[in-house]
Design a protein around this motif. Structure first.
Motif, short mmCIF file in Angstrom:
data_model
loop_
_atom_site.label_atom_id
_atom_site.label_comp_id
_atom_site.label_asym_id
_atom_site.label_seq_id
_atom_site.Cartn_x
_atom_site.Cartn_y
_atom_site.Cartn_z
N ASP A 221 0.85 -1.19 0.00
CA ASP A 221 0.00 0.00 0.00
C ASP A 221 0.89 1.24 0.00
OD1 ASP A 221 -1.85 2.00 0.32
OD2 ASP A 221 -2.65 1.25 2.23
N PRO A 222 0.81 2.09 -1.03
CA PRO A 222 1.66 3.29 -1.08
C PRO A 222 1.35 4.29 0.03
CG PRO A 222 -0.01 3.36 -2.82
CD PRO A 222 -0.08 2.00 -2.20
N ASN A 223 0.17 4.20 0.62
CA ASN A 223 -0.20 5.10 1.71
C ASN A 223 0.17 4.56 3.09
OD1 ASN A 223 -1.41 7.00 -0.08
ND2 ASN A 223 -3.23 5.68 -0.19
N SER A 224 0.78 3.35 3.12
CA SER A 224 1.16 2.74 4.39
C SER A 224 2.61 3.11 4.70
CB SER A 224 1.01 1.22 4.32
OG SER A 224 1.41 0.62 5.52
N ASN A 225 2.83 3.73 5.85
CA ASN A 225 4.17 4.18 6.24
C ASN A 225 4.80 3.18 7.20
OD1 ASN A 225 3.86 6.63 4.79
ND2 ASN A 225 2.71 7.50 6.51
N ALA A 226 5.94 2.61 6.80
CA ALA A 226 6.66 1.68 7.66
C ALA A 226 7.26 2.42 8.85
CB ALA A 226 7.76 0.98 6.87
N ILE A 227 7.48 1.68 9.91
CA ILE A 227 8.01 2.26 11.14
C ILE A 227 9.48 1.88 11.30
CG2 ILE A 227 7.71 2.48 13.63
CD1 ILE A 227 4.88 1.36 13.26
N ALA A 228 10.35 2.85 11.38
CA ALA A 228 11.76 2.60 11.69
C ALA A 228 11.84 2.25 13.17
CB ALA A 228 12.60 3.82 11.37
N ALA A 229 12.36 1.06 13.46
CA ALA A 229 12.31 0.57 14.84
C ALA A 229 13.70 0.16 15.32
CB ALA A 229 11.36 -0.61 14.94
N GLY B 263 17.24 0.16 24.77
CA GLY B 263 18.49 -0.11 25.47
C GLY B 263 19.64 -0.38 24.54
N ASN B 264 19.35 -0.66 23.26
CA ASN B 264 20.39 -0.88 22.24
C ASN B 264 20.08 -0.03 21.01
OD1 ASN B 264 22.38 -2.62 23.23
ND2 ASN B 264 21.07 -4.41 22.95
N GLU B 265 19.65 1.20 21.28
CA GLU B 265 19.20 2.07 20.18
C GLU B 265 20.29 2.30 19.13
OE1 GLU B 265 16.66 3.07 23.77
OE2 GLU B 265 18.80 2.72 23.38
N ASN B 266 21.57 2.30 19.53
CA ASN B 266 22.65 2.57 18.58
C ASN B 266 23.20 1.31 17.93
OD1 ASN B 266 22.53 5.33 19.22
ND2 ASN B 266 23.89 5.04 20.99
N LYS B 267 22.70 0.13 18.31
CA LYS B 267 23.23 -1.11 17.77
C LYS B 267 22.20 -1.92 17.00
CE LYS B 267 26.53 -1.60 21.59
NZ LYS B 267 26.99 -2.47 22.71
N SER B 268 20.96 -1.59 17.14
CA SER B 268 19.90 -2.39 16.52
C SER B 268 19.05 -1.51 15.61
CB SER B 268 19.03 -3.03 17.60
OG SER B 268 18.03 -3.84 17.03
N PHE B 269 18.57 -2.12 14.49
CA PHE B 269 17.73 -1.39 13.56
C PHE B 269 16.91 -2.36 12.72
CE2 PHE B 269 16.86 0.39 9.35
CZ PHE B 269 16.17 1.53 9.70
N GLY B 270 15.70 -1.95 12.38
CA GLY B 270 14.84 -2.73 11.50
C GLY B 270 13.65 -1.91 11.08
N MET B 271 12.82 -2.48 10.20
CA MET B 271 11.63 -1.79 9.70
C MET B 271 10.40 -2.66 9.94
SD MET B 271 12.73 1.12 8.51
CE MET B 271 11.28 1.68 7.60
N ILE B 272 9.39 -2.06 10.54
CA ILE B 272 8.12 -2.75 10.71
C ILE B 272 7.21 -2.28 9.58
CG2 ILE B 272 6.10 -3.05 12.19
CD1 ILE B 272 7.89 -2.80 14.58
N GLU B 273 6.96 -3.19 8.65
CA GLU B 273 6.24 -2.84 7.42
C GLU B 273 4.87 -3.47 7.31
OE1 GLU B 273 9.79 -2.20 4.22
OE2 GLU B 273 9.33 -4.29 4.74
N SER B 274 4.62 -4.55 8.04
CA SER B 274 3.35 -5.26 7.86
C SER B 274 2.88 -5.86 9.17
CB SER B 274 3.50 -6.36 6.81
OG SER B 274 4.46 -7.32 7.24
N PHE B 275 1.60 -6.27 9.15
CA PHE B 275 0.98 -6.91 10.30
C PHE B 275 0.38 -8.23 9.85
CE2 PHE B 275 -2.73 -7.74 13.01
CZ PHE B 275 -2.15 -7.70 14.26
#
Length: 292
Positions: A188-196, A200-212
């Motif tokens: 869905d072009p109107n669906s905005n993924a969440i940068a997550a 406690g490890n904000e500077n070492k971990s990263f991912g995208m929540i795109e779907s449910f």
């Protein structure tokens, strides 16, 4: 003739004297010390007792009947008063329980806002009442009682005291529509993924929540690097990258982690922190990046 009257007069006097003597004798016999009653006294007492039994027994039944009626009326009135008191108690108890639950809920909401203010002083949390909820599986949303008159704008994040709920998608003067995160869809072009990231490890971990995943009731977090420290049980929060969602918004907990489709990155299932149902109050997050 005169002799006859004298004789009759003497007889009357004689009977009178004999009667008086007999009466005195009976009185003396009755009042004197003796072991038992005479048969005339026994007969008299038995007669009087029998008459009392015949007369007073029905009278006592009748008197007791009317007393029972009076007691029954009194008992009925007392029962009615007890029923009224019980109804008042039930009503007051329900009201007390409702007030107690409201106080507990407001206390939790206040605690939540205090924690968020301490975490990021630039954010403002405006409390909103949920007016209605749409259960349309293709467009799950809800309506809150804040609109443009309250400074609400499209794209603002909405959260509960447990976790992130969605974003404002439509705004009117006094109400706003909130699109729930359960509608996330990478197609869905109107669906905005969440940068997550991991709390406690904000500077070492990263991912995208795109779907449910509606079947599992979980978010799917993608683009996790193989050396990312993310693990089961970690709390996932928004990182704030991209500007779509504010930082430090709680999303959920990691349930599992596995290799991605091509083996270059990993994916993880995230259990939502909030249940997406039965809301009373929500918070609209006002950030400095959004014009007021």
């Amino acid at each position: 003739m005169l002799t006859l009257f004298k004789l009759l007069g003497n007889k009357r006097l004689f009977f009178l004297l004999m009667g008086l003597i007999l009466f005195i004798a009976v009185m003396g016999f009755t009042l004197g010390p003796r072991a038992g009653l005479s048969w005339p006294e026994k007969f008299t007492k038995d007669t009087v007792g029998f008459v009392q039994y015949i007369v007073y027994k029905p009278v006592s039944y009748i008197t007791g009947f009317f007393e029972d009626i009076a007691n029954l009326r009194s008992l009925q009135k007392e029962n009615e008063e007890l029923k009224i008191a019980l109804a008042h108690y039930t009503r007051d108890k329900a009201r007390y329980n409702s007030i107690e639950q409201d106080n507990e809920r407001y206390s939790n909401l206040l605690k939540f806002t205090d924690e968020q203010k301490a975490r990021n002083k630039d954010y403002e949390y405006r409390i909103a009442q949920v007016i209605s909820v749409s259960n349309d599986p293709d467009n799950r949303s809800l309506v809150i009682n804040l609109g443009s008159q309250n400074g609400i704008k499209n794209g603002m994040a909405v959260t509960s005291d447990k976790g992130l709920v969605g974003t404002v998608s439509h705004v009117s003067n006094f109400t706003s529509t909130v699109k729930l995160l359960t509608t996330l869809d990478p197609k869905d072009p109107n669906s905005n993924a969440i940068a997550a990231t991991v709390q406690g490890n904000e500077n070492k971990s990263f991912g995208m929540i795109e779907s449910f995943d509606s079947d599992k009731g979980m978010f799917l977090m993608t683009k996790i690097k193989s050396d990312d420290p993310l693990k089961e049980g970690d709390t996932i929060i928004s990182s704030g990258l991209g500007g779509e969602f504010p930082r430090f918004m709680v999303i959920g907990k990691v349930v599992s982690r596995q290799k991605g489709s091509y083996g270059l990155t990993d994916t993880a299932y995230i259990e939502p922190a909030t249940e997406f149902s039965d809301w009373n109050e929500l918070f609209v997050v006002i950030t400095p990046e959004v014009p007021q």
